[in-house]
Write a protein that holds these residues in place. Structure first.
Motif, PDB file in Angstrom:
ATOM      1  N   MET A   1       0.730  -1.312  -0.268  1.00 55.56           N
ATOM      2  CA  MET A   1      -0.080  -0.074  -0.219  1.00 55.56           C
ATOM      3  C   MET A   1       1.057   1.370   0.170  1.00 55.56           C
ATOM      4  N   THR A   2       0.553   2.362  -0.861  1.00 59.42           N
ATOM      5  CA  THR A   2       1.015   3.085  -0.910  1.00 59.42           C
ATOM      6  C   THR A   2       1.262   4.019   0.397  1.00 59.42           C
ATOM      7  N   LYS A   3       2.042   4.159   0.656  1.00 61.59           N
ATOM      8  CA  LYS A   3       2.159   5.879   2.222  1.00 61.59           C
ATOM      9  C   LYS A   3       0.699   7.145   1.630  1.00 61.59           C
ATOM     10  N   PRO A   4       0.182   7.122   3.209  1.00 58.81           N
ATOM     11  CA  PRO A   4      -0.769   8.265   2.066  1.00 58.81           C
ATOM     12  C   PRO A   4       0.576   9.723   2.168  1.00 58.81           C
ATOM     13  N   LYS A   5      -0.358  10.514   1.686  1.00 55.26           N
ATOM     14  CA  LYS A   5       0.683  11.854   1.086  1.00 55.26           C
ATOM     15  C   LYS A   5      -0.227  12.514   1.403  1.00 55.26           C
ATOM     16  N   LEU A   6       0.212  14.360   1.586  1.00 57.54           N
ATOM     17  CA  LEU A   6      -0.750  15.816   2.392  1.00 57.54           C
ATOM     18  C   LEU A   6       0.618  16.744   1.598  1.00 57.54           C
ATOM     19  N   GLU A   7      -0.248  18.319   0.835  1.00 59.99           N
ATOM     20  CA  GLU A   7       0.447  18.654   0.677  1.00 59.99           C
ATOM     21  C   GLU A   7       0.151  19.886   1.827  1.00 59.99           C
ATOM     22  N   PHE A   8       0.494  20.260   2.690  1.00 56.56           N
ATOM     23  CA  PHE A   8       0.483  21.526   2.896  1.00 56.56           C
ATOM     24  C   PHE A   8       1.396  22.965   2.484  1.00 56.56           C
ATOM     25  N   TRP A   9       0.209  23.447   2.334  1.00 53.87           N
ATOM     26  CA  TRP A   9       0.814  24.584   1.379  1.00 53.87           C
ATOM     27  C   TRP A   9       0.386  26.487   2.929  1.00 53.87           C
ATOM     28  N   PHE A  10       1.514  27.015   3.020  1.00 56.93           N
ATOM     29  CA  PHE A  10       1.770  27.703   3.405  1.00 56.93           C
ATOM     30  C   PHE A  10       1.929  29.349   3.631  1.00 56.93           C
ATOM     31  N   GLU A  11       1.747  29.957   3.746  1.00 50.86           N
ATOM     32  CA  GLU A  11       1.733  31.617   4.053  1.00 50.86           C
ATOM     33  C   GLU A  11       2.771  32.090   5.432  1.00 50.86           C
ATOM     34  N   PHE A  12       4.003  32.517   5.216  1.00 48.73           N
ATOM     35  CA  PHE A  12       4.667  32.771   6.641  1.00 48.73           C
ATOM     36  C   PHE A  12       3.487  34.175   7.303  1.00 48.73           C
ATOM     37  N   ALA A  31      -0.127   9.526  12.309  1.00 50.44           N
ATOM     38  CA  ALA A  31      -1.013   9.015  11.299  1.00 50.44           C
ATOM     39  C   ALA A  31      -0.506   8.519  10.420  1.00 50.44           C
ATOM     40  N   GLY A  32       1.128   8.397  10.446  1.00 53.50           N
ATOM     41  CA  GLY A  32       0.854   7.748   8.781  1.00 53.50           C
ATOM     42  C   GLY A  32       1.185   8.261   7.496  1.00 53.50           C
ATOM     43  N   VAL A  33       0.980   9.811   7.421  1.00 52.56           N
ATOM     44  CA  VAL A  33       0.819  10.450   6.778  1.00 52.56           C
ATOM     45  C   VAL A  33       2.135  11.478   6.232  1.00 52.56           C
ATOM     46  N   GLU A  34       3.155  11.101   4.875  1.00 54.69           N
ATOM     47  CA  GLU A  34       3.990  11.714   3.932  1.00 54.69           C
ATOM     48  C   GLU A  34       3.345  13.309   3.823  1.00 54.69           C
ATOM     49  N   VAL A  35       4.157  14.658   3.883  1.00 56.77           N
ATOM     50  CA  VAL A  35       4.280  15.854   4.285  1.00 56.77           C
ATOM     51  C   VAL A  35       4.791  16.285   3.613  1.00 56.77           C
ATOM     52  N   HIS A  36       4.280  16.576   2.043  1.00 61.80           N
ATOM     53  CA  HIS A  36       4.908  17.539   1.465  1.00 61.80           C
ATOM     54  C   HIS A  36       5.238  19.537   1.653  1.00 61.80           C
ATOM     55  N   TRP A  37       5.663  19.738   2.252  1.00 64.11           N
ATOM     56  CA  TRP A  37       5.791  21.382   2.650  1.00 64.11           C
ATOM     57  C   TRP A  37       5.516  22.797   1.635  1.00 64.11           C
ATOM     58  N   ARG A  38       5.099  22.850   0.985  1.00 63.78           N
ATOM     59  CA  ARG A  38       4.659  23.919   0.071  1.00 63.78           C
ATOM     60  C   ARG A  38       4.590  24.962   0.345  1.00 63.78           C
ATOM     61  N   PRO A  39       5.505  26.399   0.080  1.00 64.43           N
ATOM     62  CA  PRO A  39       5.621  27.882   0.776  1.00 64.43           C
ATOM     63  C   PRO A  39       4.406  28.475  -0.209  1.00 64.43           C
ATOM     64  N   PRO A 173      -3.786  28.001   7.088  1.00 64.44           N
ATOM     65  CA  PRO A 173      -3.184  27.079   5.764  1.00 64.44           C
ATOM     66  C   PRO A 173      -4.061  26.416   5.062  1.00 64.44           C
ATOM     67  N   SER A 174      -3.122  25.863   4.165  1.00 63.24           N
ATOM     68  CA  SER A 174      -4.619  24.711   3.063  1.00 63.24           C
ATOM     69  C   SER A 174      -3.793  23.540   2.825  1.00 63.24           C
ATOM     70  N   PHE A 175      -4.688  22.748   3.411  1.00 61.23           N
ATOM     71  CA  PHE A 175      -3.999  21.047   2.533  1.00 61.23           C
ATOM     72  C   PHE A 175      -4.448  20.686   1.422  1.00 61.23           C
ATOM     73  N   LEU A 176      -4.109  20.100   0.467  1.00 63.85           N
ATOM     74  CA  LEU A 176      -4.255  19.149  -0.488  1.00 63.85           C
ATOM     75  C   LEU A 176      -3.789  18.021  -0.115  1.00 63.85           C
ATOM     76  N   VAL A 177      -4.879  17.262  -0.704  1.00 62.62           N
ATOM     77  CA  VAL A 177      -4.697  15.412  -1.350  1.00 62.62           C
ATOM     78  C   VAL A 177      -5.287  15.232  -2.173  1.00 62.62           C
ATOM     79  N   GLY A 178      -4.614  15.048  -3.214  1.00 60.79           N
ATOM     80  CA  GLY A 178      -4.291  15.077  -5.033  1.00 60.79           C
ATOM     81  C   GLY A 178      -5.485  16.190  -4.601  1.00 60.79           C
ATOM     82  N   ASP A 179      -7.174  16.362  -5.143  1.00 61.82           N
ATOM     83  CA  ASP A 179      -7.740  17.611  -5.880  1.00 61.82           C
ATOM     84  C   ASP A 179      -8.370  18.321  -4.706  1.00 61.82           C
ATOM     85  N   GLU A 180      -8.663  17.282  -3.499  1.00 62.50           N
ATOM     86  CA  GLU A 180      -9.800  16.961  -2.405  1.00 62.50           C
ATOM     87  C   GLU A 180      -9.058  18.742  -1.303  1.00 62.50           C
TER      88      GLU A 180
END
Length: 200
Positions: A1-12, A31-39, A173-180
Protein backbone atom coordinates in the motif's frame (compact mmCIF):
# COMPACT_ATOMS: atom_id res chain seq x y z
CA UNK A 1 0.00 0.00 0.00
CA UNK A 2 1.31 3.46 -0.91
CA UNK A 3 2.02 5.72 2.06
CA UNK A 4 -0.66 8.41 2.39
CA UNK A 5 0.46 11.83 1.16
CA UNK A 6 -0.64 15.37 1.91
CA UNK A 7 0.47 18.79 0.67
CA UNK A 8 0.73 21.55 3.27
CA UNK A 9 0.38 24.97 1.61
CA UNK A 10 1.38 27.79 3.94
CA UNK A 11 2.08 31.51 3.96
CA UNK A 12 4.48 32.93 6.53
CA UNK A 13 2.19 35.93 7.12
CA UNK A 14 -0.70 33.60 7.95
CA UNK A 15 -1.56 33.37 11.65
CA UNK A 16 -3.30 30.02 11.48
CA UNK A 17 -0.48 28.60 9.35
CA UNK A 18 1.69 29.21 12.42
CA UNK A 19 -0.41 26.80 14.45
CA UNK A 20 -0.47 24.19 11.70
CA UNK A 21 3.26 24.40 11.07
CA UNK A 22 3.99 23.80 14.74
CA UNK A 23 1.71 20.79 15.17
CA UNK A 24 1.68 19.14 11.75
CA UNK A 25 4.94 17.13 11.99
CA UNK A 26 3.81 15.19 15.06
CA UNK A 27 0.22 14.83 13.84
CA UNK A 28 1.33 13.55 10.43
CA UNK A 29 3.82 11.14 11.97
CA UNK A 30 1.14 9.72 14.26
CA UNK A 31 -1.19 9.29 11.28
CA UNK A 32 1.51 7.76 9.08
CA UNK A 33 1.12 10.48 6.45
CA UNK A 34 3.95 11.89 4.33
CA UNK A 35 3.77 15.69 4.06
CA UNK A 36 5.06 17.93 1.26
CA UNK A 37 5.55 21.47 2.61
CA UNK A 38 4.63 24.13 0.00
CA UNK A 39 5.40 27.79 0.79
CA UNK A 40 3.46 30.26 -1.36
CA UNK A 41 2.30 33.89 -1.37
CA UNK A 42 -1.23 35.03 -0.60
CA UNK A 43 -0.72 38.60 -1.80
CA UNK A 44 -1.30 37.89 -5.50
CA UNK A 45 -4.32 35.73 -4.65
CA UNK A 46 -5.83 38.43 -2.44
CA UNK A 47 -5.17 41.06 -5.12
CA UNK A 48 -7.41 39.19 -7.56
CA UNK A 49 -10.19 39.53 -4.97
CA UNK A 50 -9.54 43.26 -4.70
CA UNK A 51 -7.79 43.11 -1.34
CA UNK A 52 -4.52 44.94 -0.68
CA UNK A 53 -4.09 43.57 2.85
CA UNK A 54 -5.28 40.74 5.07
CA UNK A 55 -9.05 40.31 5.37
CA UNK A 56 -8.43 40.39 9.12
CA UNK A 57 -7.41 44.03 8.67
CA UNK A 58 -10.20 44.85 6.24
CA UNK A 59 -12.92 43.47 8.53
CA UNK A 60 -12.13 44.77 12.03
CA UNK A 61 -14.55 42.51 13.92
CA UNK A 62 -13.16 39.46 12.15
CA UNK A 63 -9.64 40.59 13.00
CA UNK A 64 -10.41 41.03 16.68
CA UNK A 65 -11.96 37.59 16.80
CA UNK A 66 -9.03 36.00 14.96
CA UNK A 67 -6.40 37.31 17.38
CA UNK A 68 -8.40 36.13 20.39
CA UNK A 69 -9.09 32.76 18.79
CA UNK A 70 -5.43 32.40 17.85
CA UNK A 71 -4.38 33.08 21.45
CA UNK A 72 -6.83 30.48 22.79
CA UNK A 73 -5.76 27.82 20.31
CA UNK A 74 -2.07 28.59 20.83
CA UNK A 75 -2.43 28.34 24.60
CA UNK A 76 -3.95 24.90 24.24
CA UNK A 77 -0.91 23.86 22.18
CA UNK A 78 1.57 25.37 24.62
CA UNK A 79 2.47 28.19 22.21
CA UNK A 80 2.58 31.93 22.75
CA UNK A 81 1.27 34.70 20.50
CA UNK A 82 2.52 38.24 20.05
CA UNK A 83 1.02 40.32 17.28
CA UNK A 84 3.79 41.53 14.97
CA UNK A 85 3.89 45.11 13.80
CA UNK A 86 3.14 45.59 10.99
CA UNK A 87 0.63 42.87 10.25
CA UNK A 88 0.65 41.15 7.86
CA UNK A 89 4.37 40.75 7.47
CA UNK A 90 6.15 40.56 4.14
CA UNK A 91 7.28 36.93 4.04
CA UNK A 92 8.71 36.84 0.52
CA UNK A 93 12.34 36.40 1.54
CA UNK A 94 11.42 33.80 4.16
CA UNK A 95 9.41 31.87 1.57
CA UNK A 96 12.29 31.99 -0.90
CA UNK A 97 14.68 30.65 1.71
CA UNK A 98 12.14 28.00 2.74
CA UNK A 99 12.06 26.65 -0.81
CA UNK A 100 15.75 25.87 -0.53
CA UNK A 101 15.66 24.83 3.13
CA UNK A 102 12.86 22.31 2.56
CA UNK A 103 15.17 20.34 0.28
CA UNK A 104 17.32 19.72 3.37
CA UNK A 105 16.73 18.04 6.77
CA UNK A 106 16.65 21.48 8.44
CA UNK A 107 13.74 22.71 6.33
CA UNK A 108 10.86 22.16 8.72
CA UNK A 109 12.89 23.52 11.63
CA UNK A 110 13.59 26.65 9.60
CA UNK A 111 9.89 27.19 8.85
CA UNK A 112 8.95 26.71 12.49
CA UNK A 113 11.72 29.09 13.59
CA UNK A 114 10.42 31.78 11.23
CA UNK A 115 6.91 31.35 12.64
CA UNK A 116 8.16 31.58 16.23
CA UNK A 117 10.18 34.69 15.42
CA UNK A 118 7.12 36.37 13.96
CA UNK A 119 4.17 35.23 16.05
CA UNK A 120 5.83 34.33 19.35
CA UNK A 121 8.51 37.05 19.51
CA UNK A 122 6.85 39.72 17.36
CA UNK A 123 9.89 40.13 15.12
CA UNK A 124 9.71 41.51 11.59
CA UNK A 125 10.44 38.68 9.18
CA UNK A 126 10.76 41.09 6.27
CA UNK A 127 14.11 42.07 7.84
CA UNK A 128 16.86 40.04 6.14
CA UNK A 129 18.81 39.91 9.40
CA UNK A 130 15.88 38.17 11.13
CA UNK A 131 15.61 35.61 8.34
CA UNK A 132 19.37 35.08 8.39
CA UNK A 133 19.31 34.56 12.16
CA UNK A 134 16.58 31.94 11.75
CA UNK A 135 18.64 30.20 9.06
CA UNK A 136 21.73 30.24 11.27
CA UNK A 137 19.76 28.94 14.26
CA UNK A 138 18.83 25.72 12.45
CA UNK A 139 22.20 25.22 10.76
CA UNK A 140 21.43 26.14 7.17
CA UNK A 141 24.60 26.67 5.14
CA UNK A 142 26.27 30.03 4.61
CA UNK A 143 25.05 31.72 1.45
CA UNK A 144 21.46 30.45 1.66
CA UNK A 145 20.07 34.02 1.73
CA UNK A 146 21.99 34.90 -1.43
CA UNK A 147 20.91 31.65 -3.11
CA UNK A 148 17.30 32.37 -2.22
CA UNK A 149 17.52 35.65 -4.14
CA UNK A 150 18.61 34.03 -7.39
CA UNK A 151 16.42 34.59 -10.44
CA UNK A 152 15.78 30.85 -10.64
CA UNK A 153 14.52 30.64 -7.07
CA UNK A 154 12.42 33.79 -7.38
CA UNK A 155 10.76 32.31 -10.47
CA UNK A 156 10.14 29.05 -8.64
CA UNK A 157 8.17 30.86 -5.91
CA UNK A 158 6.10 32.73 -8.51
CA UNK A 159 5.35 29.45 -10.24
CA UNK A 160 4.33 27.83 -6.97
CA UNK A 161 1.98 30.72 -6.24
CA UNK A 162 0.54 30.42 -9.75
CA UNK A 163 0.01 26.71 -9.11
CA UNK A 164 -1.83 27.52 -5.89
CA UNK A 165 -4.17 29.77 -7.85
CA UNK A 166 -4.78 27.15 -10.54
CA UNK A 167 -5.60 24.55 -7.92
CA UNK A 168 -8.19 26.75 -6.25
CA UNK A 169 -6.38 27.84 -3.10
CA UNK A 170 -7.71 31.07 -1.59
CA UNK A 171 -6.19 31.10 1.88
CA UNK A 172 -3.71 29.49 4.23
CA UNK A 173 -3.14 27.09 5.69
CA UNK A 174 -4.48 24.79 3.00
CA UNK A 175 -4.08 21.05 2.79
CA UNK A 176 -4.40 19.13 -0.46
CA UNK A 177 -4.87 15.40 -0.81
CA UNK A 178 -4.80 15.00 -4.56
CA UNK A 179 -7.42 17.54 -5.64
CA UNK A 180 -9.30 17.43 -2.33
CA UNK A 181 -8.90 20.79 -0.56
CA UNK A 182 -9.08 21.42 3.18
CA UNK A 183 -8.71 25.02 4.39
CA UNK A 184 -7.78 26.18 7.86
CA UNK A 185 -5.86 24.88 10.85
CA UNK A 186 -9.07 23.39 12.22
CA UNK A 187 -9.23 21.10 9.16
CA UNK A 188 -5.76 19.61 9.63
CA UNK A 189 -7.08 16.44 11.26
CA UNK A 190 -9.76 16.06 8.58
CA UNK A 191 -7.10 16.32 5.89
CA UNK A 192 -4.90 13.70 7.54
CA UNK A 193 -7.88 11.38 7.98
CA UNK A 194 -8.86 11.81 4.32
CA UNK A 195 -5.28 11.09 3.23
CA UNK A 196 -5.26 7.84 5.22
CA UNK A 197 -8.69 6.68 4.06
CA UNK A 198 -8.08 7.51 0.41
CA UNK A 199 -4.47 6.40 0.01
CA UNK A 200 -3.96 4.82 -3.38
Amino acid sequence: MTKPKLEFWFEFASTYSYLSAMRLPAAASNAGVEVHWRPFLLGPIFAVQGWDTSPFNIYAAKGRYMWRDLARRADRLGLTVEKPDPFPQNGILAARVAQIALERPEGIDFCQTIYRAQFSKGLNISDPSVVAACADAVGLPDGVIEAAQSDTNKLALRQTTDEATRRGLFGAPSFLVGDELFWGDDRLEDALDWAVRHAQ
